[in-house]
Every structure is written in C-alpha cells, then in structure tokens.
Enzyme design. Sequence first.
Site, PDB file in Angstrom:
ATOM      1  N   GLU A   1     -40.159  55.087  77.781  1.00  0.00           N
ATOM      2  CA  GLU A   1     -39.094  55.336  76.813  1.00  0.00           C
ATOM      3  C   GLU A   1     -39.210  56.742  76.242  1.00  0.00           C
ATOM      4  O   GLU A   1     -38.558  57.070  75.245  1.00  0.00           O
ATOM      5  CB  GLU A   1     -39.073  54.288  75.701  1.00  0.00           C
ATOM      6  CG  GLU A   1     -40.349  54.206  74.890  1.00  0.00           C
ATOM      7  CD  GLU A   1     -40.272  53.070  73.887  1.00  0.00           C
ATOM      8  OE1 GLU A   1     -40.734  51.965  74.225  1.00  0.00           O
ATOM      9  OE2 GLU A   1     -39.759  53.294  72.782  1.00  0.00           O
TER      10      GLU A   1
ATOM     11  N   CYS B   1     -40.866  48.930  75.800  1.00  0.00           N
ATOM     12  CA  CYS B   1     -42.257  48.838  76.227  1.00  0.00           C
ATOM     13  C   CYS B   1     -42.469  48.015  77.479  1.00  0.00           C
ATOM     14  O   CYS B   1     -43.614  47.855  77.923  1.00  0.00           O
ATOM     15  CB  CYS B   1     -43.115  48.281  75.088  1.00  0.00           C
ATOM     16  SG  CYS B   1     -43.079  49.370  73.646  1.00  0.00           S
TER      17      CYS B   1
ATOM     18  N   HIS C   1     -48.524  42.705  75.543  1.00  0.00           N
ATOM     19  CA  HIS C   1     -48.131  44.015  75.019  1.00  0.00           C
ATOM     20  C   HIS C   1     -48.714  44.116  73.613  1.00  0.00           C
ATOM     21  O   HIS C   1     -48.728  43.142  72.866  1.00  0.00           O
ATOM     22  CB  HIS C   1     -46.606  44.140  74.965  1.00  0.00           C
ATOM     23  CG  HIS C   1     -46.163  45.348  74.179  1.00  0.00           C
ATOM     24  ND1 HIS C   1     -46.601  46.616  74.480  1.00  0.00           N
ATOM     25  CD2 HIS C   1     -45.376  45.463  73.093  1.00  0.00           C
ATOM     26  CE1 HIS C   1     -46.072  47.469  73.618  1.00  0.00           C
ATOM     27  NE2 HIS C   1     -45.333  46.789  72.764  1.00  0.00           N
TER      28      HIS C   1
END
Lengths: 135, 347, 386
Positions: free
Chosen positions: B81, B113, B237
Amino acid sequence: MTTTSVPKYWREIKYRYRLIGSRCLQCGKIFFPHRAVCRVCGSRKLEDYKLSEKGEVLSFTVIRRNSPSSFEKNVPYIVGLIKLENGITLLSQIVDCSIEEVSIGMPVELTFRKIKEAGKEGIIEYGFKFRPVLK
Amino acid sequence: MKPEKCVGIISYGGYVPIYRVKTSEIARMWGRDGEPMQAEEVAVASMDEDSVTMAVEAARYALKSAKIDPKEIGAIYIGSESKPYAVKSSGTIVAEAIGASPHITAADFEFACKGGTEALQACIGLVAAGMVKYGLAIGVDAAQAAPSDDLEYTVACGGAAFLVGPKTDETIAYFEGSCSYVSDTPDFWRRAEQPYPSHAGRFTGEPAYFRHVINAAKNLMKEFSYKPEDFDYVIFHQPNLKFPVRAGLMLGFTRKQLEPGLVIPSIGNVYAGSALLGLVAVLDSAKPGERILLVSYGSGGGSDAFSIVVQRKPSKGNPTPFISQLISRKKYLDYAQYAKYRGKMFF
Amino acid sequence: MRRVAVVGVGCTRVGELWDKSLKDLIVESTLKALDDAGIEKIDTIYVGNALSQILQRQGNLGSLTVDVLGLEETPAISLEAADASGGLAFHEAVKAVKFGWADFVLVVGVEKMSDASSSEVAEALMTFEDQDYVAFTGINQAGLHALLLRLYMEKFRVKHEEIAMFAVNAHKNAANNSYAQFRSLINVEDVLKSPIIADPLRLLEYSTIADGSAAVILCPLEEAKKIKKNPVEVLASTIATDRFFLFERVDMLTFNSTRKAVKKALEEAKISLQDINLVEVHDASTILGVLSLEDLGFVEKGKGASFVAEGHISLDGTLPTNTFGGLKGRGNPVGATGVYQIVEMVWQLRGEAGKNQVGNAKVGLTHNLGGTGSYATVNILKGNLT
C-alpha cells in the site's frame, strides 16, 4: 539540472541494477563499466558479465556540502572506492553504515537502492550501492 | 480454495531495514512518555529505500537459496500500500533487478495489509494451473503515518518474498489450501491523493479485523476438518500485539502456537509484509511435518487464510540469512532522523 | 615548423566578479593582452572554456568572442577539455603558429562560475567525469580529491599537515598578487581547522568558485623579437590522456596523463627536468598539487608531501611552485586556469614578477589537468633575459 533524461537512465538499467560489466571474448579481461571495445586486445566482441556482489573498501569520503543538486536531501553520505573480485574497482555510495564505522578494508556487499528522483513528478532512479556485510 | 496441483514454497526471503526508532522516542516527541506500547521499536526504511528496493532485497534473498534461473519465474506479483508510483508497476522494476524479465507477467496488488497474501494466492493459482513454472509473490511496505498520530507507534517498513512452484520433495513447504473472506468494510483507508491514511477508530476492531480474520480461519479449518490442535503455528496480521493474540485465543489457539510468528514487538507493523514476515520467522525454525495456519488481514476489508505444511528446514550454510539476523542487526534513530528518513520534513 | 613566442599577456582579477559578465571578462583580458603586445591585428582566436554551456547556457564562444572584440574577419576556435580547457586552447594556438597556419594568435581562457549556485556548480564540475558511473554516485569533485587524499595518507603514511603546506605556500604567494582571489596568509593549523568539505579534505585545501579570464598573444619567435626585447619562447606544448575512470587506473595515485605529457614535452624542448627553474602545477586541491609534483618527476611518488613540507616549493626554494598563488591562491576559474598559468610564467620569465620574482627564472613548466587527471597539458617556456 534536476530533470532526468528517461532514455539515458533506461539504457543503463540492466548494468546498474545487477552490476553488469563486460568481458572480452578474446582475451578474457573484465571491465566495469561495460564497454564496446577491449582496452587490452582491441577486440570488438565483448559479452555482459555479472560482477561479484562482495568487495572491500579501498578509500572513502563523506559528502557534506555542495552535493550535486538532487542529492541534497541525502547529505551527509559516504562515497567509497570499492574493490571487487576480478580486479574490478568501482565508485559507490556506502550505506547502512555510520561515518564513524566506515573504514578502509571494511567488507561490503551489494544492495539495491534509490539513487535520486527528479522531484515529486519525475521518475525514480534506482541503482547499486554497497553496505557492510551482514554478519 | 484447494489447488488442483499441489504448490510448494521453493524458497523465501525476508527483509527488514537496518534502522529502528524506539517507540519510547516517538512518545517522548509527542509527550506520551511512559505509555504502554504495542511494539518496543519499529523498523524504518532509510532515505534511499522504498517498497521497491525492499522488495528487491527480499526477492534476492529468496533467490539466493533457490538455485533456479530467474528467467524461469513466470509471474511476479507485489502487494503493497506504499507503492512509489501510483501508476507504474513495482513488479517491472523488481523483475529487472532480479534478472527475470522480459518473459514474465507482473502486476501490483493493493488490498491494504493483505496485498502480499493476495499476490501469493494468485501465484499459487498460476502455478497450479500450469501456466507458469515459478511465481514470485512479495508483500512489502514502507507505509506512512502522520506525525503524532497513533499509527506512528506501530507503522514499520519491510517485506517478504516467496518463490512458489510445483510441490516436490525439495520444496520447503506446500499449501494444502486457502480461504478468503472479503466484505465492504471501510475500517482503514487512504484516499488517492492523500499522503496519510485515515481510520474509523475502534471500528477497526470487532467488525473489521476480527470479523474477517475469524471467519477466514474458521472457514478454512471447516473445509479441511481441522481443529486448532492440528496446527503447530498460527500467524496473523499484526497491526499491534493485542489483536493477533486475542484472535488466536478466540479461535482456540494457545500462546505457544502464536509466539514464533509474532514479529511486531521487535519491528512494528509491516503492513503488507506483516503476516508474511511472521511466516518467514516461523519457516526459519519450523520442523518437517509441522502445519502452519497463516491468516492475513487487509483493511477495506478481507482476510486470506492458508494451511501450509512444512517439508524441510532451511539447510545448513543456507545463503539466505535468517530473519532473526536481520532483525537483530540494527541502528537507532532519534525522532529528527526518523522524520528526515521517512520524508516527514519538507525540503 | 617555426619557433613560437608569447608576445603579450593580460588577465582579469580572479574572484566573484558580480559586475562582470562572461563577455566583459573576455574583453578585459584580451584588450590587456593586445595592449601588452602592442599589436592590433589577430589572425585566429582560440577560446578555452569549460562550463559556459551549462552555467550561462551560452555556447559558440568562438563566434561570440569575435563579436565582442569587434573583429569581423577573424576565425575562432573554441575548445573544451574540462579544467584543462585553457591549457588545450594554448596548445592548439601554439600549433597554429608552429605549423604556419597563423601568425598572430590570441588565446583567451574564460570562466564565470559565480552566476550559478554552489550546488549547480558542483553538479557542473561533475560533467568532467563520467555521468553514468561516477557522477551518478552523488560524489562531487571535492569528494574525488578527498578519496585520493585518504588513499595517499594511508599508503605513504604521510600526515595531513605536510600536504596542507601546499595551500599555505599558495596563499603566501597570492598575497603579493593583485589579481589573486585569496590574498590572506594562512598556516597549517588554519587549513586543518577549516570546515570539512568532503572527509578528509578541508575547505582551505580546495579551490573554490571563481570568475576570471586570461589571454595571451602568440606569434613566431622572429616576429616577437621585432616587438619585444625579451620575448618568451614556447619550447614545448603537449597534451595527453589517462583512463577516464579514476578507478580503472593501475595506480589511482599516479596520473599517467601528466607523466606522458611531461615526457613528450621534455623531448620536444630537448631539455631535462633539472633545467626547469620553476613550475605552475594544477593544485585544484593540495593533494593534486602534491601528486602533480610527483607525476611531473620532480620528486619520487610518495615523497611529494615531505618535499612540500620541507619548503622546497617556496619562492626561494629549489623548485618555486605556483608563484602567484596557483589554483588555490590566485584562483581556479576552471576553463581559464591554464591560460593564467601561462600569463604568470611569462611575467616570471620576463622578470616582471615584482615581489614574487624568482631569481634566475630562465625555464618554466606549466601543468594543467582536466577531470581527475584524465587529461593533462604541459607547456615549457623559456625567457630571454640577458
């Protein structure tokens, strides 16, 4: 002075990204930067040759003022003479290293970094730099 | 999602830049000294690094132990990103830098992400379909946080690259399958012309991170009839330390299964590289036969879950360094240097 | 082939000459040289300049010079060889007279650097080096000299103090030169305490932005004798190159360009090194001054620093060097420097050097480098004082 010639940058991409020089097909001599005519035997037949990615520092300096424009933001930065295998020496910035740490004889390895950019709108120019070898 | 032909991880490489800033130093700057932090320190890209240069480093590390001709790589997909170009594929630059172009397909993936795990899914698909021999999937970020914003205490730089190909006895690990869970949930976003992202505060928790991560993980386990005990590791994550730990415990996993994949305390949240760097850390020490559950999360939002089985350990004398080596080699910056390196100073 | 003489010289002051344009500088030095020669007609003009196309966006200096001097019939040639542009322009002019292509030839070297910012000049100076693999690293000219300085000190175990003496000598001589850019006296401590520009090179060791123009008039020796009582003869003028990339050279501390040029020059002049009484060497930095003395053969490689430190290069030493301040003291308007060296050598050989007069100045050598030694010019001049 800060505008980049796109074609000029583009032509050197392969050589700068992967550290490619030339090898004379006739006498075997290695050159960096790449060249079209062998300085030793005069042959016009040279092929791409990938250089070693490891070397040692022969000498270094730190650019602190009057950096060429487009390098101002990086000041202070270290530039060194680096000796690779095959008798090749080249000039490169040395990064990931403090000014106090850099020394003659320090082992270094190739890394891929931004060299400069032509403002916020221009292209980003990437190339090779060297950093201390990861222990 | 179960690939028709089995796809394995040929090799992998993670990269974290050398510089760190302690979160206590950031707190000092903004008068938040003494507050508890999710990460001790965060990894900071140098002035001459960006998501492309770090992708190249990760890819080169992966290729060091792959023993393949880069020209055999048929696809390169990069999830990030923080692409330096809004329009110009990072993949084109990385492909050139590793000597894989021009007979290759390349594209950049954006899904906050989870761009990296999307890239991985796509590579698995192409390999399983026999369309490419090898695919290189990279998740990498050099994301930005506005000065004094909460995000400054976790945002970090780094990435990981995975070279995937048909499963053989030599492959380090293989994918049993994957499962994704995606919905239109605007928890955290960045509008096209904005330099810094925005987020919806506490909304980023339950309806966003947890809903997608839990569902993706549960659905994967249901499809394969697995229970938490069938996995040796679970990697999530890591936007902070709380969320992945809570998600793991909610799903019935133990701290022992979570610990090896938690990289955030020492390097921060590497965005599209976060879960994948957790995978790198686990693969560095996992034993043959062990099973890994990898669950990414991308704001917007969605989650990709993978079941991965380890076949072999990285060999002795492996030319690719362990991610622990890269994490432990560090230099600290003060806030001023950090601001300079991350472009928060105007010249 | 004819014998060649210098029959007129002139120059502007060196410094940041805000009020003077490139054209103003050309006119001033040229008119002074013409007046000094006492002639009005010129057959050909040679212009030496390195950076005007970049800094002033002004090219075609040959035609421009003809115009500003109000001449209509005169052909002109402009030349560039980095900081050796002046030396090269002089060399080509010598050839023109020597081979009979022209009788009265004007050489003018000019540079106007203060029109641009420091970083623009730093970038412009890097056009003297390879753009793709040298300039691309972000190094500047001072940095290149600094690399050599460090290499030299490491290899020969020499102290920085000794090398710094070169700048002390430069300022000492410049103090009596009304045309010089820097006329203040300095000592070694001043040099080593001055700000670092590129480690380990210090500010007071490196020539800086300068404007200036110098001009000389050449003609056959026989003609010169009719005009001047003691014309200065050009015994030899040579040019030579070395590998463009500093790092591709066999020994980075030896400039083969200098070695080749001086060898050819001594052969051409039919003299030996011992016959040289004084020199003007290319001290763009102290280290280049030291290396030049060695490469010219006056002292063994590695012994140049002690040679300087022992005082041999002072006006009353065994080899008076840069007698009007050299590139550091008088200044280094890059494309003009090579011609300044000729002007100053002529003053010495005519006995017109005033407070800086070297006793028994009969034969002098000027040495001008281009890039970091990829180009060198050497000229040997002889005075005719009885």
